[in-house]
Design a protein around this motif. Structure first.
Motif, PDB file in Angstrom:
ATOM      1  N   TYR A 146     -52.130  57.058  18.245  1.00 11.45           N
ATOM      2  CA  TYR A 146     -52.455  55.678  17.887  1.00 11.45           C
ATOM      3  C   TYR A 146     -53.867  55.363  18.364  1.00 11.45           C
ATOM      4  CZ  TYR A 146     -52.338  50.595  17.630  1.00 11.45           C
ATOM      5  OH  TYR A 146     -52.627  49.285  17.343  1.00 11.45           O
ATOM      6  N   LYS A 147     -54.697  54.883  17.451  1.00  9.94           N
ATOM      7  CA  LYS A 147     -56.085  54.574  17.781  1.00  9.94           C
ATOM      8  C   LYS A 147     -56.210  53.138  18.296  1.00  9.94           C
ATOM      9  CE  LYS A 147     -57.946  57.730  14.276  1.00  9.94           C
ATOM     10  NZ  LYS A 147     -58.766  57.849  13.041  1.00  9.94           N
ATOM     11  N   ILE A 148     -56.777  53.005  19.489  1.00 13.94           N
ATOM     12  CA  ILE A 148     -57.029  51.679  20.058  1.00 13.94           C
ATOM     13  C   ILE A 148     -58.461  51.285  19.736  1.00 13.94           C
ATOM     14  CG2 ILE A 148     -57.145  50.301  22.164  1.00 13.94           C
ATOM     15  CD1 ILE A 148     -55.062  52.081  23.403  1.00 13.94           C
ATOM     16  N   ARG A 149     -58.617  50.202  18.997  1.00 15.74           N
ATOM     17  CA  ARG A 149     -59.939  49.731  18.609  1.00 15.74           C
ATOM     18  C   ARG A 149     -60.538  48.862  19.714  1.00 15.74           C
ATOM     19  NH1 ARG A 149     -61.269  52.628  13.939  1.00 15.74           N
ATOM     20  NH2 ARG A 149     -59.331  52.941  12.767  1.00 15.74           N
ATOM     21  N   LYS A 150     -61.862  48.805  19.722  1.00 13.12           N
ATOM     22  CA  LYS A 150     -62.550  48.024  20.749  1.00 13.12           C
ATOM     23  C   LYS A 150     -62.173  46.547  20.678  1.00 13.12           C
ATOM     24  CE  LYS A 150     -67.092  46.971  22.684  1.00 13.12           C
ATOM     25  NZ  LYS A 150     -67.092  45.520  22.446  1.00 13.12           N
ATOM     26  N   LYS A 151     -61.944  46.033  19.466  1.00 10.25           N
ATOM     27  CA  LYS A 151     -61.599  44.620  19.343  1.00 10.25           C
ATOM     28  C   LYS A 151     -60.268  44.311  20.034  1.00 10.25           C
ATOM     29  CE  LYS A 151     -59.561  45.136  14.708  1.00 10.25           C
ATOM     30  NZ  LYS A 151     -59.632  44.663  13.295  1.00 10.25           N
ATOM     31  N   GLU A 152     -59.342  45.292  20.056  1.00 15.59           N
ATOM     32  CA  GLU A 152     -58.075  45.102  20.759  1.00 15.59           C
ATOM     33  C   GLU A 152     -58.312  45.025  22.265  1.00 15.59           C
ATOM     34  OE1 GLU A 152     -54.606  47.508  19.238  1.00 15.59           O
ATOM     35  OE2 GLU A 152     -56.219  48.530  18.173  1.00 15.59           O
ATOM     36  N   ALA A 153     -59.157  45.936  22.758  1.00 22.00           N
ATOM     37  CA  ALA A 153     -59.458  45.951  24.191  1.00 22.00           C
ATOM     38  C   ALA A 153     -60.230  44.704  24.600  1.00 22.00           C
ATOM     39  CB  ALA A 153     -60.256  47.205  24.542  1.00 22.00           C
TER      40      ALA A 153
ATOM     41  N   ARG B  27     -70.436  48.758  21.654  1.00 23.24           N
ATOM     42  CA  ARG B  27     -70.049  49.393  20.400  1.00 23.24           C
ATOM     43  C   ARG B  27     -69.486  48.386  19.404  1.00 23.24           C
ATOM     44  NH1 ARG B  27     -66.366  53.933  23.181  1.00 23.24           N
ATOM     45  NH2 ARG B  27     -66.258  52.245  24.726  1.00 23.24           N
ATOM     46  N   SER B  28     -69.343  48.822  18.177  1.00 28.18           N
ATOM     47  CA  SER B  28     -68.768  47.987  17.129  1.00 28.18           C
ATOM     48  C   SER B  28     -67.333  47.628  17.483  1.00 28.18           C
ATOM     49  CB  SER B  28     -68.795  48.731  15.796  1.00 28.18           C
ATOM     50  OG  SER B  28     -67.926  48.132  14.856  1.00 28.18           O
ATOM     51  N   SER B  29     -66.889  46.458  17.021  1.00 28.60           N
ATOM     52  CA  SER B  29     -65.519  46.020  17.303  1.00 28.60           C
ATOM     53  C   SER B  29     -64.490  46.950  16.675  1.00 28.60           C
ATOM     54  CB  SER B  29     -65.307  44.591  16.793  1.00 28.60           C
ATOM     55  OG  SER B  29     -65.478  44.534  15.386  1.00 28.60           O
ATOM     56  N   HIS B  30     -64.901  47.711  15.659  1.00 31.67           N
ATOM     57  CA  HIS B  30     -63.981  48.634  14.990  1.00 31.67           C
ATOM     58  C   HIS B  30     -64.025  50.043  15.588  1.00 31.67           C
ATOM     59  CE1 HIS B  30     -63.040  45.699  11.889  1.00 31.67           C
ATOM     60  NE2 HIS B  30     -64.325  45.474  11.734  1.00 31.67           N
ATOM     61  N   ALA B  31     -64.877  50.241  16.582  1.00 33.76           N
ATOM     62  CA  ALA B  31     -64.986  51.562  17.202  1.00 33.76           C
ATOM     63  C   ALA B  31     -63.690  51.920  17.919  1.00 33.76           C
ATOM     64  CB  ALA B  31     -66.153  51.574  18.187  1.00 33.76           C
ATOM     65  N   VAL B  32     -63.309  53.191  17.844  1.00 32.03           N
ATOM     66  CA  VAL B  32     -62.114  53.674  18.533  1.00 32.03           C
ATOM     67  C   VAL B  32     -62.492  53.992  19.976  1.00 32.03           C
ATOM     68  CG1 VAL B  32     -60.351  55.463  18.629  1.00 32.03           C
ATOM     69  CG2 VAL B  32     -61.144  54.616  16.408  1.00 32.03           C
ATOM     70  N   ILE B  33     -61.882  53.296  20.924  1.00 36.69           N
ATOM     71  CA  ILE B  33     -62.222  53.513  22.333  1.00 36.69           C
ATOM     72  C   ILE B  33     -61.275  54.494  23.007  1.00 36.69           C
ATOM     73  CG2 ILE B  33     -63.264  51.230  22.576  1.00 36.69           C
ATOM     74  CD1 ILE B  33     -60.543  50.562  24.120  1.00 36.69           C
ATOM     75  N   ALA B  34     -60.099  54.711  22.406  1.00 35.49           N
ATOM     76  CA  ALA B  34     -59.134  55.649  22.985  1.00 35.49           C
ATOM     77  C   ALA B  34     -58.063  55.962  21.949  1.00 35.49           C
ATOM     78  CB  ALA B  34     -58.500  55.068  24.241  1.00 35.49           C
ATOM     79  N   THR B  35     -57.383  57.080  22.163  1.00 38.92           N
ATOM     80  CA  THR B  35     -56.262  57.470  21.309  1.00 38.92           C
ATOM     81  C   THR B  35     -55.062  57.755  22.196  1.00 38.92           C
ATOM     82  OG1 THR B  35     -57.766  58.474  19.691  1.00 38.92           O
ATOM     83  CG2 THR B  35     -55.443  59.068  19.546  1.00 38.92           C
TER      84      THR B  35
END
Length: 215
Positions: free
Chosen positions: A70-77, A58-66
């Motif tokens: 608070y939205k955790i973006r894929k780039k953080e993971a 997925r895109s680095s800006h995609a939300v992988i969890a909430t």
């Protein structure tokens, strides 16, 4: 009103007021995941398991969890798993589902702790956490060598000898080295904080002559 400009130290109160609440989250995150902390919740021994075929990332800006809104973006993971595995795994989507859940749970810990801290800690306790986080960050940038500590120890020893302090027993170097190193580190941090700082001290307003009592 006369003003005197002097170079002096900046109070921690001034420093704390400029820090954001994000520092608390970062500080807690570092505490949870630092090198000597309790092992993380992610099973690193299984992170290289194939997940059964290619998966579209997925895109680095995609939300992988909430987590609590608070939205955790894929780039953080991605950044987190890269750090935890020393570059072995760089894509969150490449993990098996159970590993993704475990990783999100681990990422959630500092968020949840920061949320509770904001609710339960007093303002004074929050300020203490901010200052502690700032000092810890600065300490990582400062180096204190054993040679510096030995030099300070020798200076103190020389001063004691010059005073003929026969009753003063200086502790062995090794027993005080770590404490002295911490003191030098603290001094370097404070010196850096005070450098080029100017504080204006306002002089008291002079009383009119008619209000001055004569003896």
């Amino acid at each position: 009103m006369r003003k005197i400009a002097v170079a002096a130290g900046m109070s921690f109160g001034i420093l704390v007021s400029s820090l954001s609440a994000d520092i608390l989250k970062t500080h807690l995150s570092h505490m949870v995941h630092e090198k000597d902390a309790t092992p993380g919740m992610v099973d690193l021994s299984r992170l290289d398991m194939p997940i059964g075929g290619p998966v579209k990332s997925r895109s680095s800006h995609a939300v992988i969890a909430t987590v609590d809104g608070y939205k955790i973006r894929k780039k953080e993971a991605d950044a987190y798993i890269k750090s935890r595995t020393k570059g072995k795994i760089t894509d969150f989507d490449a993990l098996p589902k159970d590993q993704q859940l475990r990783l999100v749970r681990e990422l959630s810990l500092p968020l949840l702790m920061a949320s509770q801290a904001k609710k339960e800690l007093s303002e004074q306790e929050k300020e203490g956490a901010y200052v502690s986080a700032w000092i810890r960050k600065q300490a990582a940038k400062v180096t204190v060598t054993d040679a510096e500590v030995q030099m300070l120890y020798n200076q103190l020893k020389q001063k004691a000898m010059e005073r003929n302090a026969t009753n003063t027993i200086l502790p062995p170097f090794e027993s005080v080295k770590n404490k002295m190193k911490s003191q030098i580190l603290e001094k370097k941090i404070m010196d850096g904080l005070m450098k080029d700082v100017k504080i204006e001290v306002a002089a008291p307003t002079a009383l009119p002559p008619m209000m001055i009592r004569k003896p």
